[in-house]
Design an enzyme around this catalytic site. Structure first.
Site, PDB file in Angstrom:
ATOM      1  N   HIS A  69       0.823  -1.206   0.000  1.00 35.66           N
ATOM      2  CA  HIS A  69       0.000   0.000   0.000  1.00 35.66           C
ATOM      3  C   HIS A  69       0.865   1.266   0.000  1.00 35.66           C
ATOM      4  CE1 HIS A  69      -3.920  -1.973   1.632  1.00 35.66           C
ATOM      5  NE2 HIS A  69      -3.468  -2.551   0.525  1.00 35.66           N
ATOM      6  N   GLU A  97       0.707   3.971   1.768  1.00 34.76           N
ATOM      7  CA  GLU A  97       1.102   4.418   3.097  1.00 34.76           C
ATOM      8  C   GLU A  97       2.307   3.616   3.598  1.00 34.76           C
ATOM      9  OE1 GLU A  97      -3.499   4.207   3.034  1.00 34.76           O
ATOM     10  OE2 GLU A  97      -1.811   3.234   2.042  1.00 34.76           O
ATOM     11  N   CYS A 131      -2.560  -0.548   7.441  1.00 34.79           N
ATOM     12  CA  CYS A 131      -1.767   0.680   7.323  1.00 34.79           C
ATOM     13  C   CYS A 131      -1.984   1.583   8.525  1.00 34.79           C
ATOM     14  CB  CYS A 131      -2.119   1.423   6.031  1.00 34.79           C
ATOM     15  SG  CYS A 131      -1.548   0.581   4.542  1.00 34.79           S
TER      16      CYS A 131
END
Length: 155
Positions: A82, A84, A113
């Site tokens: 991801h 993040e 996350c």
């Protein structure tokens, strides 16, 4: 100055950058961009895609689509990292301290996350669009991390 003569607010400025970062995404389902900011300075960026040196979903297809996995579910069934996570990793890789910083992300972070952002010491999460993971909001509230939706930005 912009063509209209008005400077964008800091929120719009940083969300615009997160939207630009999202354009680097190689995910076939959702392009996400994230930036980490402290004291109006950009510290790290991240977008969703496969780890360095690993073939991207653009090349091999989407496992989640093949398996009919719903958005927000079974995150481990994906080649990608991801946005993040990639921003946190980029900061760590380059030795950049991010405790007390703000995250600007094109989407509300998922619960995985969110847990990483809490432990990284993030002070604030600013997001543009929601995400199908209700646990993340409750985790942020319990951790007393500010959460703001930023409308606008070049999506």
């Amino acid at each position: 100055m912009t063509s209209t003569g008005q400077r964008p607010s800091w929120d719009i400025y940083f969300m615009d950058i997160a939207c630009l970062v999202a354009r680097r995404s190689t995910c076939l389902r959702r392009a996400v961009g994230a930036i980490i900011v402290k004291e109006h300075r950009l510290l790290a960026t991240g977008y969703n895609g496969a780890p360095a040196g690993i073939r991207h979903c653009e090349q091999v297809g989407c496992l989640r689509k093949t398996m009919n996995v719903e958005s927000g579910q079974r995150h481990e069934l994906c080649r990608g990292i991801h946005a993040e996570q990639n921003a946190i990793i980029q900061a760590a890789y380059h030795g950049v301290a991010i405790r007390g910083a703000s995250l600007y992300c094109t989407n509300l972070p998922c619960a995985i996350c969110t847990k990483m952002l809490i432990n990284a010491g993030m002070a604030e999460i600013c997001y543009q669009d929601g995400y199908a993971d209700e646990l993340s909001m409750s985790l942020l509230e319990e951790a007393n991390i500010a959460l703001r939706q930023v409308k606008g930005g070049a999506r």
